[in-house]
Enzyme design. Structure first.
Site, PDB file in Angstrom:
ATOM      1  CG  ASP A   1      -2.223   0.716   1.105  1.00  0.00           C
ATOM      2  OD1 ASP A   1      -2.019   1.459   0.130  1.00  0.00           O
ATOM      3  OD2 ASP A   1      -2.941   0.905   2.092  1.00  0.00           O
TER       4      ASP A   1
ATOM      5  CG  ASP B   1     -13.995 -17.659  -0.329  1.00  0.00           C
ATOM      6  OD1 ASP B   1     -13.963 -17.772  -1.697  1.00  0.00           O
ATOM      7  OD2 ASP B   1     -14.247 -16.365   0.404  1.00  0.00           O
TER       8      ASP B   1
ATOM      9  CD  GLU C   1      17.899  -9.994  14.191  1.00  0.00           C
ATOM     10  OE1 GLU C   1      17.088 -10.131  15.023  1.00  0.00           O
ATOM     11  OE2 GLU C   1      18.163  -9.287  13.643  1.00  0.00           O
TER      12      GLU C   1
HETATM   13  C1  DGJ Z   1      -4.357  -5.080   4.845  1.00  0.00           C
HETATM   14  C2  DGJ Z   1      -3.628  -6.206   4.567  1.00  0.00           C
HETATM   15  O1  DGJ Z   1      -3.860  -7.528   4.957  1.00  0.00           O
HETATM   16  C3  DGJ Z   1      -2.092  -5.903   4.607  1.00  0.00           C
HETATM   17  O2  DGJ Z   1      -1.331  -7.070   4.609  1.00  0.00           O
HETATM   18  C4  DGJ Z   1      -1.594  -4.727   4.132  1.00  0.00           C
HETATM   19  O3  DGJ Z   1      -1.763  -5.007   2.551  1.00  0.00           O
HETATM   20  C5  DGJ Z   1      -2.517  -3.589   4.109  1.00  0.00           C
HETATM   21  N1  DGJ Z   1      -3.869  -3.987   4.215  1.00  0.00           N
HETATM   22  C6  DGJ Z   1      -2.461  -2.397   3.438  1.00  0.00           C
HETATM   23  O4  DGJ Z   1      -3.245  -1.476   3.549  1.00  0.00           O
END
Ligand code: DGJ
Length: 742
Positions: free
Chosen positions: A367, A534, A614
């Site tokens: 995002d 699903d 790590e």
């Molecule tokens: C919800 C997703 O499950 C996350 O992994 C991430 O991509 C966020 N949205 C981004 O807004």
């Protein structure tokens, strides 16, 4: 032949390798369900002698035979308001006022191959392995014919069901409920095992002892949801992992659904599954047909593990269409927990360089890359690069990734629109909102009205444009709110009850076109994690982000519940930073790696923040994943313990030929004076000789002695078991890798 008809008894029998399903035409044409269970030749009509149960009425033709009532006989597809007072499958309101449904047998047809469902995802026949039975029922007063569709996958022990409802009258007919199927189980004592949850805590198993009345599992959220899963198991009271009778019911549908179970006056069970009926209606003009979604049924008397394995194989081979399904997926690094919204091209490239040095193959830009998107309150709908963050757009960034030797993946959330976006300013009417009412917001966003063909076309063109213009190998398709305000400006007032299902048809249509046009792209589904996990989505996406919760200990529980119905190949899981961003828990890197060994494996952290030790451990983790990942992808999973019950959680995967296996154990409740961990392995060849090829111990200060012998028989490992030394520390874990030596 897996489908046969006995004209003398008027019975239709479906036979799979280990199960028999039988239905028969009753004295006045009701299609009765006679048997579904362990394979047995013969007829089962004798199980239902006449029985006069007070206040259970009789069909007019049988008015002097009080022992015969649709209310007490097991039905294949229950009608409504015509003498069966249990859960109905079909509710009708015709234009002339006729309501109810009295369905009687008309004809049947046996067809080679598997039926399809126009516009809906459904299982498919890979190698000429399926046959179809179509049984037509009719109610002339209501003016409908219902074609019950059965797909018989004999070798897989699976029977699929769906229905096609046709208006054969000359006036409009409104469907107020159109379930996919009904399963009557007239005898026995049954529990319901279902999977409930919430955001970041999806699919927690809950077993309830069924009592009289109706228990409903379902979603009104326009998505299958974090809260309930469209897969349930009806199991005998004594059923456990390795023994006991179990019926699985899995809806191939991603929208609002219901799976209702009723225990009736005769102590008989009825399960009805399909599209959620409250809020739903669908008008059929004369000659029009409605197809219900599919439900995948399976029965075993071998317990939950056997049932899970049937579903795992079936979903992988007969639902998932992506060429990626059984192919090793690229190991990725996703930018979300590494940077959230706070990045520019330089930061992304520095993360990517780190990812490459660790051994990752794909960089996923999550995002924040598009429109004006510096937080989650704006920008959705504007699927063009934010040039402030990414000067020159996506092209230079993708070029640089290529130079680093990384493939490129992109996050999108295309079903949504922010009020603060160019798309919304241009097309406010494209959002689902009710005239005269302020819409409900979720994450400050609105949902696009995909029931409208022009909106669905825009969505297809937009994502297809990105995939055409840029070298993108992976798409993460997210969806971050429940549907509300189900009103479409594209439909007349009397058809607003169709919006929820039309939304799903619009979405499925877009996904169908996209996955067909870009078959090389690996699509990952996501809905705030596992809010739309699903079988419907799996028809398009071979993997789904299982949960936004990346804490390995919480994930063990989520993945345990998920595994009852869904294969590990479908589970996308990542190693993230510690302390974990969702729970604050600190766990060893190795334990995080074991918990993330799913179909889609990757990282969700900033490599720049890792210590050299790590980073080295991650390189070893990736090497293990490459070496053994195929077992997880295509092998059988065994749940050896129940997370949260006992001090450790153990599970095992075995390659389909039984030759290779991984045993994993994680201490989930560190205790004083911990006892050695004993488990019995499963799924091995009893006569085979197995050697330990590798052993990993993570996060423990004491390891003790490990399996001193060089080789063990499968029988010794399964019947005697393995005793792992006690592990001490914060959530330590161990993995044992076995290989047959013959
Ligand atoms: C919800 C997703 O499950 C996350 O992994 C991430 O991509 C966020 N949205 C981004 O807004």
């Amino acid at each position: 032949m897996s489908i046969s008809y006995d004209p003398k008894r008027k019975t239709l029998t479906l036979a799979t390798k280990n199960t028999t399903y039988q239905m028969g035409v009753g004295p006045v044409g009701h299609l009765l369900h006679l048997y579904y269970g362990r394979r047995a030749e013969g007829s089962f009509g004798h199980l239902y002698p006449p029985h006069d149960c007070g206040f259970s009425p009789n069909p007019y033709e049988l008015r002097d035979e009080r022992g015969w009532s649709p209310d007490t006989m097991p039905q294949e597809y229950s009608g409504s308001d015509t003498g069966d007072f249990r859960l109905p499958c079909l509710e009708i309101a015709a234009e002339d006022g006729v309501r109810g449904a009295d369905l009687r047998y008309v004809r049947h047809e046996i067809r080679p191959g598997k039926y399809g469902l126009p516009g809906l995802p459904a299982s498919f026949d890979r190698e000429g392995e399926a046959e179809t039975l179509a049984v037509t029922l009719s109610d002339p007063a209501a003016g409908v014919e219902v074609e019950l569709l059965y797909g018989v996958f004999a070798a897989r022990d699976v029977i699929t069901r769906a229905a096609r409802i046709v208006n054969v009258s000359t006036r409009a007919v409104r469907l107020e409920k159109a379930a996919s199927m009904c399963l009557d189980i007239p005898f026995g004592t049954w529990d319901l095992l279902h999977f409930h949850g919430r955001h970041t805590m999806e699919r927690q198993p809950e077993r309830t002892c069924l009592s009289h009345g109706v228990q409903s599992v379902g979603s009104r959220r326009g998505a299958s949801s974090h809260q309930h899963d469209p897969f349930v198991i009806l199991c005998g009271r004594d059923a456990a992992e390795d023994a006991g009778e179990c019926y699985g019911l899995m809806s191939v549908y991603s929208g609002s659904f219901e799976t209702d179970v009723e225990l009736d006056q005769m102590n008989a069970l009825r399960a009805v599954a399909g599209i959620r009926h409250d809020g739903f209606s669908w008008t059929l003009e004369p000659g029009e047909a409605f197809f219900t979604p599919e439900v995948i049924l399976s029965f075993t008397d071998g317990g939950f593990t056997a049932l899970s394995h049937t579903y795992h194989r079936f979903l992988r081979r007969n639902i998932c269409r992506s060429p990626w399904t059984e192919r090793p997926r690229p190991i990725l690094l996703n930018s979300w927990e590494a940077a959230y919204f706070d990045f520019d091209a330089d930061k992304l490239l520095s993360i990517a360089r780190g990812a490459k040095a660790l051994g990752a193959e794909l960089f996923v830009l999550d995002d924040g890359w598009f429109g004006v998107r510096n937080s989650d309150s704006s920008g959705l709908g504007d699927w063009f690069a934010n040039e402030k963050k990414l000067p020159g757009g996506l092209a230079p960034l993708i070029r640089e990734m290529g130079r680093l030797g990384l493939r490129f993946g992109l996050w999108v959330e295309p079903e949504m629109v922010s009020e603060d976006s160019e798309l919304y300013r241009a097309h406010p009417d494209w959002a689902l909102t009710v005239p005269g009412r302020k819409p409900v917001l979720g994450r400050e966003q609105l949902v696009l009205d995909l029931s409208r063909p022009e909106v669905a076309d825009w969505l297809y063109d937009t994502i297809a444009g990105l995939l055409t213009d840029y070298d993108i190998s992976y798409i993460k398709w997210d969806m971050n709110r429940s549907l509300t305000d189900l009103y479409s400006r594209g439909l007349p007032p009397d058809r607003q009850g169709e919006v929820g299902h039309r939304y799903m048809l619009g979405l499925y249509g877009v996904l169908e076109r996209l996955t067909a046009s870009f078959p090389h792209v690996l699509f990952e589904g996501c809905a705030g994690g596992g809010g739309r996990f699903d079988a419907g989505m799996l028809a398009y996406f071979p993997q789904i982000w299982c949960s936004d919760n990346t804490d390995p200990i919480a994930r063990l529980a989520i993945q345990h519940g998920t595994s009852f119905g869904y294969p590990m190949s479908a589970v996308s899981a990542h190693v993230s930073a510690s302390p974990n961003h969702q729970t604050g828990r600190t766990t060893p890197l190795g334990t995080r790696g074991l918990a993330a060994m799913g179909g889609g494996f990757g990282y969700e952290l900033d490599p720049g923040a890792l210590t050299p030790e790590e980073a080295e451990e991650i390189r070893r983790q990736i090497a293990r994943c490459r070496e053994y990942g195929d077992i997880v992808l295509t092998g059988d999973l065994y749940r050896l313990t129940v997370p949260g019950k006992g001090p450790f959680t153990a599970w095992q995967t075995v390659s389909e030929d039984g030759a290779r296996s991984i045993l994993c154990a994680v201490v989930t409740e560190p205790a004083g004076n911990p006892l050695p961990m004993h488990v019995r392995l499963k799924g091995l060849d009893p006569a085979g000789r197995y050697a330990v090829t590798d052993l990993d111990v993570f996060g423990s200060r004491e390891t003790g002695a490990w399996l001193p012998e060089e080789e063990y028989t499968g029988a010794a490992l399964m019947y005697g078991g393995v005793t792992l030394p006690s592990l001490k520390g914060d959530y330590p874990s161990a993995a044992l890798y076995l290989e047959r030596r013959d």
